[in-house]
Write a protein that holds these residues in place. Structure first.
Motif, PDB file in Angstrom:
ATOM      1  N   ALA A 162      20.186 -35.304   9.321  1.00  0.00           N
ATOM      2  CA  ALA A 162      19.711 -35.152   7.944  1.00  0.00           C
ATOM      3  C   ALA A 162      18.220 -34.842   7.902  1.00  0.00           C
ATOM      4  O   ALA A 162      17.762 -34.038   7.082  1.00  0.00           O
ATOM      5  N   SER A 163      17.441 -35.463   8.783  1.00  0.00           N
ATOM      6  CA  SER A 163      15.993 -35.181   8.817  1.00  0.00           C
ATOM      7  C   SER A 163      15.733 -33.744   9.210  1.00  0.00           C
ATOM      8  O   SER A 163      14.823 -33.089   8.671  1.00  0.00           O
ATOM      9  N   LEU A 164      16.522 -33.206  10.139  1.00  0.00           N
ATOM     10  CA  LEU A 164      16.378 -31.792  10.494  1.00  0.00           C
ATOM     11  C   LEU A 164      16.701 -30.905   9.301  1.00  0.00           C
ATOM     12  O   LEU A 164      16.002 -29.916   9.042  1.00  0.00           O
ATOM     13  N   SER A 165      17.750 -31.252   8.566  1.00  0.00           N
ATOM     14  CA  SER A 165      18.125 -30.461   7.391  1.00  0.00           C
ATOM     15  C   SER A 165      17.050 -30.495   6.316  1.00  0.00           C
ATOM     16  O   SER A 165      16.937 -29.559   5.513  1.00  0.00           O
ATOM     17  N   GLN A 166      16.251 -31.555   6.305  1.00  0.00           N
ATOM     18  CA  GLN A 166      15.151 -31.656   5.341  1.00  0.00           C
ATOM     19  C   GLN A 166      13.885 -30.963   5.830  1.00  0.00           C
ATOM     20  O   GLN A 166      12.870 -30.977   5.135  1.00  0.00           O
ATOM     21  N   GLY A 167      13.938 -30.384   7.029  1.00  0.00           N
ATOM     22  CA  GLY A 167      12.758 -29.737   7.586  1.00  0.00           C
ATOM     23  C   GLY A 167      11.752 -30.717   8.142  1.00  0.00           C
ATOM     24  O   GLY A 167      10.539 -30.473   8.090  1.00  0.00           O
ATOM     25  N   GLU A 168      12.216 -31.826   8.704  1.00  0.00           N
ATOM     26  CA  GLU A 168      11.350 -32.864   9.275  1.00  0.00           C
ATOM     27  C   GLU A 168      11.704 -33.073  10.753  1.00  0.00           C
ATOM     28  O   GLU A 168      12.233 -34.112  11.152  1.00  0.00           O
ATOM     29  N   PRO A 169      11.426 -32.092  11.604  1.00  0.00           N
ATOM     30  CA  PRO A 169      11.848 -32.188  13.011  1.00  0.00           C
ATOM     31  C   PRO A 169      11.196 -33.344  13.773  1.00  0.00           C
ATOM     32  O   PRO A 169      11.812 -33.902  14.688  1.00  0.00           O
ATOM     33  N   ASP A 170       9.956 -33.707  13.416  1.00  0.00           N
ATOM     34  CA  ASP A 170       9.299 -34.794  14.132  1.00  0.00           C
ATOM     35  C   ASP A 170      10.010 -36.128  13.862  1.00  0.00           C
ATOM     36  O   ASP A 170      10.318 -36.894  14.776  1.00  0.00           O
ATOM     37  N   ALA A 171      10.291 -36.404  12.575  1.00  0.00           N
ATOM     38  CA  ALA A 171      11.024 -37.620  12.229  1.00  0.00           C
ATOM     39  C   ALA A 171      12.434 -37.574  12.795  1.00  0.00           C
ATOM     40  O   ALA A 171      12.974 -38.579  13.285  1.00  0.00           O
ATOM     41  N   ALA A 172      13.033 -36.380  12.757  1.00  0.00           N
ATOM     42  CA  ALA A 172      14.380 -36.225  13.300  1.00  0.00           C
ATOM     43  C   ALA A 172      14.411 -36.565  14.783  1.00  0.00           C
ATOM     44  O   ALA A 172      15.359 -37.179  15.279  1.00  0.00           O
ATOM     45  N   ALA A 173      13.373 -36.154  15.501  1.00  0.00           N
ATOM     46  CA  ALA A 173      13.321 -36.417  16.942  1.00  0.00           C
ATOM     47  C   ALA A 173      13.268 -37.905  17.242  1.00  0.00           C
ATOM     48  O   ALA A 173      13.850 -38.378  18.231  1.00  0.00           O
TER      49      ALA A 173
ATOM     50  N   GLY B  66       7.097 -34.835  19.807  1.00  0.00           N
ATOM     51  CA  GLY B  66       8.208 -35.778  19.792  1.00  0.00           C
ATOM     52  C   GLY B  66       9.526 -35.166  20.220  1.00  0.00           C
ATOM     53  O   GLY B  66      10.397 -35.854  20.757  1.00  0.00           O
ATOM     54  N   VAL B  67       9.696 -33.878  19.980  1.00  0.00           N
ATOM     55  CA  VAL B  67      10.964 -33.234  20.322  1.00  0.00           C
ATOM     56  C   VAL B  67      11.139 -33.161  21.838  1.00  0.00           C
ATOM     57  O   VAL B  67      12.246 -33.347  22.360  1.00  0.00           O
ATOM     58  N   ALA B  68      10.034 -32.905  22.547  1.00  0.00           N
ATOM     59  CA  ALA B  68      10.139 -32.771  24.008  1.00  0.00           C
ATOM     60  C   ALA B  68      10.684 -34.039  24.654  1.00  0.00           C
ATOM     61  O   ALA B  68      11.499 -33.971  25.578  1.00  0.00           O
ATOM     62  N   GLU B  69      10.250 -35.199  24.162  1.00  0.00           N
ATOM     63  CA  GLU B  69      10.737 -36.455  24.743  1.00  0.00           C
ATOM     64  C   GLU B  69      12.228 -36.617  24.493  1.00  0.00           C
ATOM     65  O   GLU B  69      12.978 -37.035  25.392  1.00  0.00           O
ATOM     66  N   PHE B  70      12.664 -36.291  23.272  1.00  0.00           N
ATOM     67  CA  PHE B  70      14.095 -36.387  22.978  1.00  0.00           C
ATOM     68  C   PHE B  70      14.896 -35.452  23.877  1.00  0.00           C
ATOM     69  O   PHE B  70      15.904 -35.865  24.479  1.00  0.00           O
ATOM     70  N   THR B  71      14.482 -34.181  23.956  1.00  0.00           N
ATOM     71  CA  THR B  71      15.263 -33.226  24.738  1.00  0.00           C
ATOM     72  C   THR B  71      15.296 -33.617  26.212  1.00  0.00           C
ATOM     73  O   THR B  71      16.322 -33.444  26.875  1.00  0.00           O
ATOM     74  N   ARG B  72      14.193 -34.158  26.716  1.00  0.00           N
ATOM     75  CA  ARG B  72      14.161 -34.581  28.125  1.00  0.00           C
ATOM     76  C   ARG B  72      15.170 -35.715  28.359  1.00  0.00           C
ATOM     77  O   ARG B  72      15.962 -35.674  29.311  1.00  0.00           O
ATOM     78  N   GLU B  73      15.145 -36.710  27.495  1.00  0.00           N
ATOM     79  CA  GLU B  73      16.073 -37.834  27.685  1.00  0.00           C
ATOM     80  C   GLU B  73      17.520 -37.421  27.410  1.00  0.00           C
ATOM     81  O   GLU B  73      18.450 -37.901  28.071  1.00  0.00           O
ATOM     82  N   ALA B  74      17.727 -36.536  26.449  1.00  0.00           N
ATOM     83  CA  ALA B  74      19.081 -36.041  26.175  1.00  0.00           C
ATOM     84  C   ALA B  74      19.626 -35.282  27.381  1.00  0.00           C
ATOM     85  O   ALA B  74      20.797 -35.452  27.751  1.00  0.00           O
ATOM     86  N   ASP B  75      18.774 -34.464  27.988  1.00  0.00           N
ATOM     87  CA  ASP B  75      19.221 -33.687  29.148  1.00  0.00           C
ATOM     88  C   ASP B  75      19.603 -34.596  30.316  1.00  0.00           C
ATOM     89  O   ASP B  75      20.585 -34.347  31.024  1.00  0.00           O
ATOM     90  N   VAL B  76      18.841 -35.650  30.514  1.00  0.00           N
ATOM     91  CA  VAL B  76      19.163 -36.594  31.585  1.00  0.00           C
ATOM     92  C   VAL B  76      20.492 -37.284  31.297  1.00  0.00           C
ATOM     93  O   VAL B  76      21.360 -37.432  32.172  1.00  0.00           O
ATOM     94  N   LEU B  77      20.675 -37.734  30.048  1.00  0.00           N
ATOM     95  CA  LEU B  77      21.923 -38.398  29.667  1.00  0.00           C
ATOM     96  C   LEU B  77      23.118 -37.476  29.891  1.00  0.00           C
ATOM     97  O   LEU B  77      24.130 -37.882  30.480  1.00  0.00           O
ATOM     98  N   LEU B  78      23.004 -36.223  29.444  1.00  0.00           N
ATOM     99  CA  LEU B  78      24.120 -35.294  29.547  1.00  0.00           C
ATOM    100  C   LEU B  78      24.389 -34.893  30.996  1.00  0.00           C
ATOM    101  O   LEU B  78      25.547 -34.697  31.384  1.00  0.00           O
ATOM    102  N   ALA B  79      23.334 -34.828  31.795  1.00  0.00           N
ATOM    103  CA  ALA B  79      23.525 -34.501  33.215  1.00  0.00           C
ATOM    104  C   ALA B  79      24.274 -35.611  33.942  1.00  0.00           C
ATOM    105  O   ALA B  79      25.034 -35.359  34.884  1.00  0.00           O
ATOM    106  N   ASN B  80      24.045 -36.851  33.510  1.00  0.00           N
ATOM    107  CA  ASN B  80      24.687 -38.003  34.148  1.00  0.00           C
ATOM    108  C   ASN B  80      25.999 -38.426  33.467  1.00  0.00           C
ATOM    109  O   ASN B  80      26.609 -39.409  33.887  1.00  0.00           O
ATOM    110  N   ALA B  81      26.388 -37.679  32.415  1.00  0.00           N
ATOM    111  CA  ALA B  81      27.550 -38.097  31.630  1.00  0.00           C
ATOM    112  C   ALA B  81      28.819 -38.194  32.467  1.00  0.00           C
ATOM    113  O   ALA B  81      29.659 -39.057  32.256  1.00  0.00           O
TER     114      ALA B  81
END
Length: 346
Positions: free
Chosen positions: A280-291, A328-343
């Motif tokens: 929802a935060s992304l849809s509102q144009g708030e990528p930092d809060a969304a991250a 803030g987005v870089a930290e999310f994407t980094r941790e998401a990538d690690v999670l998905l790689a280890n899924a």
């Protein structure tokens, strides 16, 4: 069922679900299976033991995800519950036993959903309908129709089917249906209308769900299998609907409300609502809060053994692709990538 490869690998077939629900709707309300077999004598103590063990597996699934728990539930059903179904018993014990077996067979179906085995989940739910009939439990059959088969249709991309199942559940369970059971079915119908983009129909269904939910608060005779549908889950329904209708302000409002009421041990549900906040935060144009919300969703999902949860993070990860330069987005994407790689290891 679980052992057979053709069932495990099968796809969700909405027509098969419709046929099963139609058979339930027009079929008898009591099955000869409940009258008893010729094996060992089964007592209410046996039924209470089954209930206690099954409840334990369900709690662990909510906390840790289904992949870790599912095989324990399947073995429990096969080796502990199935022999009891073949035993001799009184009619009262038979009804209670088949009702309990139906509930935990449906739980196994939900665990299959969490593992993205939608075809297998549909077969468990169909079996749960059969067991509910064997226990003479028309009201629980309606619950399987609305909540389990209805949500399964949503997950598989058939929202119109979900609406029909919810409506059929209310029709089939009308003689015994409680206000809370009606609230559950209206909630599923609302989700289906929202997924199809029908805002007026969704609003009507949400209003009915809320009205029946508040009516249920004035009574204390709701069945135990409906006890999960508390105010947090009603808020969760509103959040999902407003997300699908592209109303991010309302989606965030209700997702926050759900998070405020959910037990801390319901990790899976908390991860779902946190992901809605991010979306929802992304849809509102708030990528930092969304991250920030997305990062919390990753950290919650990391505690789970849930292929469906990993899939949710993967979809969220794609939504952030245009915002890689936002703080803030870089930290999310980094941790998401690690999670998905280890899924695959979880």
């Amino acid at each position: 069922m679980e052992r057979r490869e053709f069932l495990i690998g099968s796809m969700f077939v909405p027509g098969a679900v419709s046929a099963s629900s139609r058979d339930w709707l027009i079929g008898p309300s009591f099955d000869q299976l409940a009258l008893g077999g010729g094996g060992s004598r089964v007592s209410m103590d046996n039924v209470r033991e089954v209930r206690a063990l099954g409840d334990g597996f369900e709690r662990l699934s909510h906390q840790f995800g289904a992949k870790l728990i599912r095989w324990h539930m399947v073995n429990f059903l096969q080796h502990d519950v199935a022999p009891l179904l073949r035993g001799s018993r009184t009619e009262a014990v038979g009804r209670a036993l088949f009702q309990t077996a139906a509930e935990f067979t449906a739980s196994a179906g939900y665990m299959a959903v969490d593992c993205n085995e939608l075809g297998l989940a549909g077969r468990y739910y169909t079996l749960a309908l059969r067991l509910a009939d064997a226990g003479g439990s028309r009201d629980y059959g309606a619950q399987v129709m609305a909540t389990h088969l209805g949500h399964l249709s949503l997950y598989a991309g058939y929202p119109g089917e979900a609406v029909q199942l919810a409506q059929a559940a209310r029709e089939g369970g009308r003689q015994k249906g409680t206000p809370l059971a009606a609230a559950v079915s209206w909630a599923v119908e609302a989700r289906g209308h929202a997924r199809m983009g029908d805002a007026p129909a969704c609003a009507r269904a949400l209003s009915e769900a809320e009205r029946h939910f508040h009516r249920s608060a004035a009574t204390d005779n709701a069945a135990s299998y409906l006890s999960y549908f508390k105010e947090a889950y009603l808020a969760d329904t509103f959040a999902h609907c407003f997300r699908d209708l592209q109303l991010p302000v309302k989606a965030k409002e209700h997702a926050r409300a759900a998070l405020g009421m959910l037990p801390v041990t319901h990790i899976r549900r908390r991860s779902i609502n946190t992901a809605i906040l991010a979306d929802a935060s992304l849809s509102q144009g708030e990528p930092d809060a969304a991250a920030q919300h997305a990062l919390e969703a990753v950290r919650l999902t990391r505690k789970l053994h849930s292929p469906r949860g990993f899939q949710r993070i993967a979809r969220l990860r794609k939504r952030f692709a245009p915002h890689t330069t936002v703080p803030g987005v870089a930290e999310f994407t980094r941790e998401a990538d690690v999670l998905l790689a280890n899924a695959s290891l979880r």
